[in-house]
Design a protein around this motif. Structure first.
Motif, PDB file in Angstrom:
ATOM      1  N   ASN A   1     -15.835  19.760 -27.785  1.00 12.19           N
ATOM      2  CA  ASN A   1     -14.277  19.507 -28.216  1.00 12.19           C
ATOM      3  C   ASN A   1     -13.526  19.441 -26.983  1.00 12.19           C
ATOM      4  O   ASN A   1     -13.724  20.028 -25.802  1.00 12.19           O
ATOM      5  CB  ASN A   1     -13.718  20.697 -29.127  1.00 12.19           C
ATOM      6  N   ARG A   2     -12.701  18.345 -26.865  1.00 17.74           N
ATOM      7  CA  ARG A   2     -11.802  17.875 -25.912  1.00 17.74           C
ATOM      8  C   ARG A   2     -10.195  18.581 -26.321  1.00 17.74           C
ATOM      9  O   ARG A   2      -9.859  18.132 -27.167  1.00 17.74           O
ATOM     10  CB  ARG A   2     -11.666  16.515 -25.410  1.00 17.74           C
ATOM     11  N   ASP A   3      -9.960  19.605 -25.436  1.00 19.78           N
ATOM     12  CA  ASP A   3      -8.654  20.122 -25.487  1.00 19.78           C
ATOM     13  C   ASP A   3      -7.622  19.641 -24.675  1.00 19.78           C
ATOM     14  O   ASP A   3      -7.999  19.597 -23.352  1.00 19.78           O
ATOM     15  CB  ASP A   3      -8.737  21.540 -25.735  1.00 19.78           C
TER      16      ASP A   3
ATOM     17  N   LEU B   1     -17.841  22.153 -35.329  1.00 19.45           N
ATOM     18  CA  LEU B   1     -16.778  22.054 -34.075  1.00 19.45           C
ATOM     19  C   LEU B   1     -15.325  22.009 -34.752  1.00 19.45           C
ATOM     20  O   LEU B   1     -14.226  22.431 -34.146  1.00 19.45           O
ATOM     21  CB  LEU B   1     -16.823  20.696 -33.293  1.00 19.45           C
ATOM     22  N   THR B   2     -15.286  21.656 -35.994  1.00 16.04           N
ATOM     23  CA  THR B   2     -13.782  21.209 -36.673  1.00 16.04           C
ATOM     24  C   THR B   2     -13.671  22.087 -37.755  1.00 16.04           C
ATOM     25  O   THR B   2     -12.492  21.840 -38.533  1.00 16.04           O
ATOM     26  CB  THR B   2     -13.694  19.840 -37.105  1.00 16.04           C
TER      27      THR B   2
ATOM     28  N   PHE C   1     -11.975  25.036 -32.675  1.00 17.20           N
ATOM     29  CA  PHE C   1     -10.818  23.805 -32.903  1.00 17.20           C
ATOM     30  C   PHE C   1      -9.647  24.528 -32.667  1.00 17.20           C
ATOM     31  O   PHE C   1      -9.109  25.476 -33.578  1.00 17.20           O
ATOM     32  CB  PHE C   1     -11.393  23.387 -34.301  1.00 17.20           C
TER      33      PHE C   1
ATOM     34  N   THR D   1      -7.062  20.562 -29.948  1.00 15.40           N
ATOM     35  CA  THR D   1      -8.384  19.726 -29.755  1.00 15.40           C
ATOM     36  C   THR D   1      -7.879  18.094 -30.008  1.00 15.40           C
ATOM     37  O   THR D   1      -7.363  17.947 -31.297  1.00 15.40           O
ATOM     38  CB  THR D   1      -9.414  20.054 -30.759  1.00 15.40           C
TER      39      THR D   1
ATOM     40  N   CYS E   1     -10.388  15.473 -29.473  1.00 11.29           N
ATOM     41  CA  CYS E   1     -11.292  14.830 -30.151  1.00 11.29           C
ATOM     42  C   CYS E   1     -12.708  15.784 -30.199  1.00 11.29           C
ATOM     43  O   CYS E   1     -12.682  16.493 -29.291  1.00 11.29           O
ATOM     44  CB  CYS E   1     -11.605  13.527 -29.686  1.00 11.29           C
ATOM     45  N   SER E   2     -13.550  15.314 -31.147  1.00 11.97           N
ATOM     46  CA  SER E   2     -14.916  16.196 -31.101  1.00 11.97           C
ATOM     47  C   SER E   2     -15.878  15.071 -30.887  1.00 11.97           C
ATOM     48  O   SER E   2     -15.882  14.082 -31.620  1.00 11.97           O
ATOM     49  CB  SER E   2     -15.019  16.976 -32.671  1.00 11.97           C
TER      50      SER E   2
ATOM     51  N   GLU F   1     -17.347   9.958 -32.289  1.00 14.05           N
ATOM     52  CA  GLU F   1     -16.185  10.693 -31.855  1.00 14.05           C
ATOM     53  C   GLU F   1     -15.262  10.922 -32.819  1.00 14.05           C
ATOM     54  O   GLU F   1     -14.869   9.544 -33.606  1.00 14.05           O
ATOM     55  CB  GLU F   1     -15.661  10.092 -30.639  1.00 14.05           C
TER      56      GLU F   1
END
Length: 236
Positions: free
Chosen positions: A21-23, A177-178, A186, A194, A196-197, A212
């Motif tokens: 995950n991009r936060d 992840l979500t 998440f 977050t 994107c995953s 993505e």
């Protein structure tokens, strides 16, 4: 990318599984996953503020790189871009395509996985600059120094390890992840959360599948991109 796990040469069907995950602040501009049009061979999202990326795949080179920041120090605007480090490593060219440990303090605090074929490395500059080869196994990083316990990274590492041990299809990891009942992975913030995953898979024939999933503030879904790279390295 603030929490990421890498399964390196341990799944029976997928020698590479990279999930994370991009936060980030929701106001920071970014382009979705795509094949860059600059001739670099990079397939990645793009940070439109600094110009680099947080996670990507290179074709035809087959390199895969992902970075997280590390909490605890105020970013220095005079430091080199961590996203540019990822881009150079992916391209295999540029100032930081083959960095030494002495290069790493030039960047704000980071952790990074770099995979090139059957080799994988950990690069970090917290608590000290380090470049270390990774053995086959499941490895995880988040926003803590690599010598510090990190429950968030351990949570994701265990989820990936369970998939590897069972031999299950790793695509289920995106739902992990979500998951709404697991706020440790998440983040649903209105200002920061977050964005994107991403799941990167490489099969035993060298084909890649990249997914993505993107999110607005509050965790509202904002689209999904799927890209495949075939054995002949065509992208679709």
């Amino acid at each position: 990318m603030c929490v990421v796990a890498l399964a390196h040469r341990v799944h029976p069907d997928w020698p590479l599984i990279l999930i994370g995950n991009r936060d980030e602040f929701h106001a920071r501009p970014a382009a979705p996953l795509h094949k860059w049009e600059d001739g670099s061979g990079i397939v990645a999202g793009r940070d439109l503020q600094a110009g680099g990326t947080w996670l990507g795949v290179h074709h035809p080179g087959g390199r895969v790189v992902v970075v997280t920041n590390v909490r605890g120090a105020m970013p220095d605007p005079d430091k080199e871009s961590r996203g540019a480090l990822v881009s150079d490593l992916l391209r295999g060219s540029g100032r930081f395509s083959d960095p030494s440990a002495e290069d790493l303090p030039r960047f704000n605090a980071f952790n990074l996985f770099a995979v090139d074929g059957n080799t994988a490395r950990l690069l970090t500059n917290r608590p000290v600059p380090l470049i270390m080869p990774l053995e086959p196994g499941v490895h995880a990083l988040a926003n803590e120094p690599v010598d510090a316990p990190c429950p968030r990274a351990e949570r994701l590492r265990r989820a990936v390890e369970a998939v590897v041990t069972s031999g299950r299809n790793p695509e289920s990891l995106l739902d992990t992840l979500t998951a709404e009942d697991d706020p440790a992975l998440f983040l649903r913030g209105d200002q920061y959360g977050t964005r994107c995953s991403t799941l990167v898979l490489r099969d035993r024939q060298g084909r890649y599948r990249i997914t993505e999933r993107r999110f607005h503030a509050g965790g509202v879904a904002n689209g999904e991109t799927n890209i495949e790279i075939d054995r002949d390295k065509s992208v679709r």
